[in-house]
Design an enzyme around this catalytic site. Structure first.
Site, PDB file in Angstrom:
ATOM      1  N   HIS A 175      -2.830   6.680   4.391  1.00 21.95           N
ATOM      2  CA  HIS A 175      -3.382   5.529   3.674  1.00 21.95           C
ATOM      3  C   HIS A 175      -4.729   5.179   4.310  1.00 21.95           C
ATOM      4  O   HIS A 175      -4.875   5.190   5.538  1.00 21.95           O
ATOM      5  CB  HIS A 175      -2.403   4.361   3.778  1.00 21.95           C
ATOM      6  CG  HIS A 175      -2.955   3.093   3.235  1.00 21.95           C
ATOM      7  ND1 HIS A 175      -3.551   3.021   2.001  1.00 21.95           N
ATOM      8  CD2 HIS A 175      -3.018   1.840   3.761  1.00 21.95           C
ATOM      9  CE1 HIS A 175      -3.958   1.782   1.792  1.00 21.95           C
ATOM     10  NE2 HIS A 175      -3.650   1.051   2.855  1.00 21.95           N
ATOM     11  N   CYS A 184       0.825  -1.217   0.000  1.00 21.28           N
ATOM     12  CA  CYS A 184       0.000   0.000   0.000  1.00 21.28           C
ATOM     13  C   CYS A 184       0.857   1.265   0.000  1.00 21.28           C
ATOM     14  O   CYS A 184       0.345   2.357  -0.208  1.00 21.28           O
ATOM     15  CB  CYS A 184      -0.920   0.010   1.218  1.00 21.28           C
ATOM     16  SG  CYS A 184      -2.037  -1.390   1.223  1.00 21.28           S
ATOM     17  N   ASN A 239     -10.358   0.226   1.102  1.00 22.51           N
ATOM     18  CA  ASN A 239      -8.902   0.285   0.950  1.00 22.51           C
ATOM     19  C   ASN A 239      -8.525  -0.037  -0.501  1.00 22.51           C
ATOM     20  O   ASN A 239      -8.702  -1.165  -0.951  1.00 22.51           O
ATOM     21  CB  ASN A 239      -8.290  -0.731   1.926  1.00 22.51           C
ATOM     22  CG  ASN A 239      -6.775  -0.770   1.873  1.00 22.51           C
ATOM     23  OD1 ASN A 239      -6.163  -0.166   1.003  1.00 22.51           O
ATOM     24  ND2 ASN A 239      -6.181  -1.497   2.802  1.00 22.51           N
TER      25      ASN A 239
HETATM   26  O1  UT7 Z   1      -3.628  -1.537   3.781  1.00 25.81           O
HETATM   27  C1  UT7 Z   1      -3.008  -2.420   4.623  1.00 25.81           C
HETATM   28  C2  UT7 Z   1      -3.812  -3.652   4.598  1.00 25.81           C
HETATM   29  N1  UT7 Z   1      -4.685  -3.961   5.647  1.00 25.81           N
HETATM   30  C3  UT7 Z   1      -4.948  -3.285   6.779  1.00 25.81           C
HETATM   31  O2  UT7 Z   1      -4.477  -2.231   7.071  1.00 25.81           O
HETATM   32  C4  UT7 Z   1      -5.886  -3.951   7.734  1.00 25.81           C
HETATM   33  C5  UT7 Z   1      -5.435  -3.808   9.144  1.00 25.81           C
HETATM   34  N2  UT7 Z   1      -6.295  -4.539  10.080  1.00 25.81           N
HETATM   35  C6  UT7 Z   1      -7.551  -4.179  10.303  1.00 25.81           C
HETATM   36  O3  UT7 Z   1      -8.057  -3.227   9.743  1.00 25.81           O
HETATM   37  C7  UT7 Z   1      -8.335  -4.998  11.313  1.00 25.81           C
HETATM   38  O4  UT7 Z   1      -7.471  -5.866  12.008  1.00 25.81           O
HETATM   39  C8  UT7 Z   1      -9.483  -5.828  10.657  1.00 25.81           C
HETATM   40  C9  UT7 Z   1     -10.581  -4.891  10.164  1.00 25.81           C
HETATM   41  C10 UT7 Z   1      -8.932  -6.632   9.477  1.00 25.81           C
HETATM   42  C11 UT7 Z   1     -10.088  -6.776  11.662  1.00 25.81           C
HETATM   43  O5  UT7 Z   1     -10.525  -6.064  12.806  1.00 25.81           O
HETATM   44  P1  UT7 Z   1     -10.230  -6.626  14.276  1.00 25.81           P
HETATM   45  O6  UT7 Z   1     -10.868  -5.737  15.221  1.00 25.81           O
HETATM   46  O7  UT7 Z   1      -8.731  -6.801  14.353  1.00 25.81           O
HETATM   47  O8  UT7 Z   1     -11.018  -7.998  14.250  1.00 25.81           O
HETATM   48  P2  UT7 Z   1     -10.477  -9.491  14.442  1.00 25.81           P
HETATM   49  O9  UT7 Z   1      -9.626  -9.880  13.277  1.00 25.81           O
HETATM   50  O10 UT7 Z   1      -9.897  -9.616  15.802  1.00 25.81           O
HETATM   51  O11 UT7 Z   1     -11.813 -10.287  14.398  1.00 25.81           O
HETATM   52  C12 UT7 Z   1     -12.769 -10.175  15.420  1.00 25.81           C
HETATM   53  C13 UT7 Z   1     -13.909 -11.094  15.091  1.00 25.81           C
HETATM   54  C14 UT7 Z   1     -13.478 -12.519  14.743  1.00 25.81           C
HETATM   55  O12 UT7 Z   1     -14.441 -13.372  15.298  1.00 25.81           O
HETATM   56  P3  UT7 Z   1     -14.116 -14.186  16.647  1.00 25.81           P
HETATM   57  O13 UT7 Z   1     -12.930 -15.034  16.321  1.00 25.81           O
HETATM   58  O14 UT7 Z   1     -13.831 -13.138  17.679  1.00 25.81           O
HETATM   59  O15 UT7 Z   1     -15.368 -14.953  16.883  1.00 25.81           O
HETATM   60  C15 UT7 Z   1     -13.609 -12.564  13.245  1.00 25.81           C
HETATM   61  O16 UT7 Z   1     -13.913 -13.853  12.761  1.00 25.81           O
HETATM   62  O17 UT7 Z   1     -14.606 -10.585  13.938  1.00 25.81           O
HETATM   63  C16 UT7 Z   1     -14.784 -11.654  13.008  1.00 25.81           C
HETATM   64  N3  UT7 Z   1     -14.827 -11.097  11.685  1.00 25.81           N
HETATM   65  C17 UT7 Z   1     -15.952 -10.654  11.113  1.00 25.81           C
HETATM   66  N4  UT7 Z   1     -17.220 -10.631  11.547  1.00 25.81           N
HETATM   67  C18 UT7 Z   1     -18.139 -10.110  10.724  1.00 25.81           C
HETATM   68  C19 UT7 Z   1     -13.784 -10.879  10.819  1.00 25.81           C
HETATM   69  N5  UT7 Z   1     -14.242 -10.317   9.686  1.00 25.81           N
HETATM   70  C20 UT7 Z   1     -15.587 -10.165   9.844  1.00 25.81           C
HETATM   71  C21 UT7 Z   1     -16.599  -9.650   9.033  1.00 25.81           C
HETATM   72  N6  UT7 Z   1     -17.868  -9.633   9.511  1.00 25.81           N
HETATM   73  N7  UT7 Z   1     -16.358  -9.137   7.814  1.00 25.81           N
END
Ligand code: UT7
Length: 333
Positions: A260, A120, A290
């Site tokens: 970004h 990115c 993004n």
């Molecule tokens: O440009 C650079 C590329 N990427 C980034 O910058 C992304 C950086 N990271 C993030 O933005 C965040 O870490 C995410 C948005 C990807 C995830 O947010 P988070 O608060 O870190 O959530 P998590 O990964 O800890 O997931 C929490 C829960 C999980 O469920 P359990 O295991 O707690 O039951 C996931 O399975 O949310 C669940 N989950 C979803 N639920 C509904 C993950 N994706 C989704 C979804 N809808 N789309």
């Protein structure tokens, strides 16, 4: 190239952007995967994303963004002496995206062009490379493009990634001459310890396409979301402070931050850690999600369109992404 000319600091003379007209809302994604508008909005700030239709040409986005950058720069396209296309996934592994963009821009002479891969942060890497080539190698007009068609490489069954990304392109013309928009400082870095933080494994030489089933998950983007989140805040802060220091300025001098656009929570934490209020931060991820290398030029173009930058304003751009590559650019408008 003529090295005798002693240019001053490079300028960002033109900016352009382009997104596909097809929109996918969070509600649309609720039909595809087990997610909700509420989860996506509260965890990321994203509401919609623009995506290419089937058969639409990814590099056409780069061409439209470039044409706008050229038009707003008032530089003739045949004065461009290098094209750099920052992209994570090119139109084709060989020859990339740049050859298609250059062909479709209809340039009338042979010039160098290449694709640049720095996650990115690719657009800011491109600006840094362009600035240094202008300062040290006599280049005069370099077109830097950020181009992404990420919808084509998303696993639309994986809710942890498919809700986060969109398609689009942005471009800037960096020149040795021109009024205003001086690039005061730029920097690029990478953390050497985490190459696979964000990855798309299949289709390269480590996992050649012929070996795998195209539905194999290795052909889609995968990432360690939490790891990216934490590093993004720290590394964008670090590179921001560096360019500010190099320009002998203070964070309180900055009028606008264009970070970004990956996650509103990352952006808020970055602003907080830099001690800058959100009123000074450009945010448009609600509409586009993004778009990796295209987020910064697209956000910048929107601020310009809304008369959000005045002459003399200090604009700070910063990014972090795949390859754990990061960087920052500071421009005086
Ligand atoms: O440009 C650079 C590329 N990427 C980034 O910058 C992304 C950086 N990271 C993030 O933005 C965040 O870490 C995410 C948005 C990807 C995830 O947010 P988070 O608060 O870190 O959530 P998590 O990964 O800890 O997931 C929490 C829960 C999980 O469920 P359990 O295991 O707690 O039951 C996931 O399975 O949310 C669940 N989950 C979803 N639920 C509904 C993950 N994706 C989704 C979804 N809808 N789309």
């Amino acid at each position: 190239m003529d090295n005798k000319k002693k240019p001053g600091l490079p300028k960002m003379v033109g900016i352009g952007a382009s997104v596909p007209d097809k929109v996918l809302t969070n509600k649309d994604l609720e039909e595809l995967v087990d997610t909700s508008d509420e989860w996506i909005t509260s965890r990321t700030g994203i509401k919609r994303r623009h995506v290419l239709r089937e058969g639409e040409d990814p590099s056409s986005l780069g061409v439209t963004a470039s044409e706008e950058a050229i038009e707003t720069s008032q530089i003739d396209k045949d004065e461009i002496d290098l094209v750099i296309t920052a992209t994570n996934v090119s139109d084709m592994p060989i020859p990339g995206s740049s050859p298609f963009i250059v062909r479709d821009l209809g340039l009338s002479r042979d010039i160098p062009f290449f694709d640049l891969k720095a996650g990115c942060s690719g657009f800011l890497y491109g600006i840094d490379v362009a600035s240094n080539l202008i300062l040290g190698n006599g280049y005069e007009n370099i077109l830097v493009i950020g181009l992404e068609a990420l919808s084509r490489v998303l696993d639309w069954e994986d809710r942890s990634t498919c809700v986060l990304f969109g398609d689009g392109a942005g471009a800037a013309l960096v020149s040795s001459d021109g009024g205003g928009r001086t690039i005061l400082a730029s920097t690029m870095y990478g953390d050497p310890t985490r190459p696979e933080l964000i990855n798309l494994k299949g289709g390269g030489t480590r996992y050649p396409p012929a070996e795998g089933d195209p539905d194999d998950r290795r052909y889609f983007i995968d990432m360690e979301g939490k790891g990216v989140f934490k590093s993004a805040v720290n590394m964008m802060k670090k590179s921001s402070e560096e360019v500010i220091g190099r320009a002998d300025l203070k964070l309180s001098d900055v009028d606008l931050i264009v970070p970004h656009q990956a996650n509103i929570r990352i952006i808020r934490q970055l602003a907080k850690s830099l001690g800058v209020g959100m009123s000074k931060v450009a945010v448009n991820l609600e509409e586009y999600a993004n778009i990796s290398t295209a987020t910064i030029p697209l956000a910048l173009r929107e601020v310009i369109d809304n008369d959000g930058i005045r002459s003399g304003d200090l604009v700070l751009m910063t990014a972090f992404g795949a390859g754990a590559a990061y960087g920052a650019v500071l421009v005086e408008w």
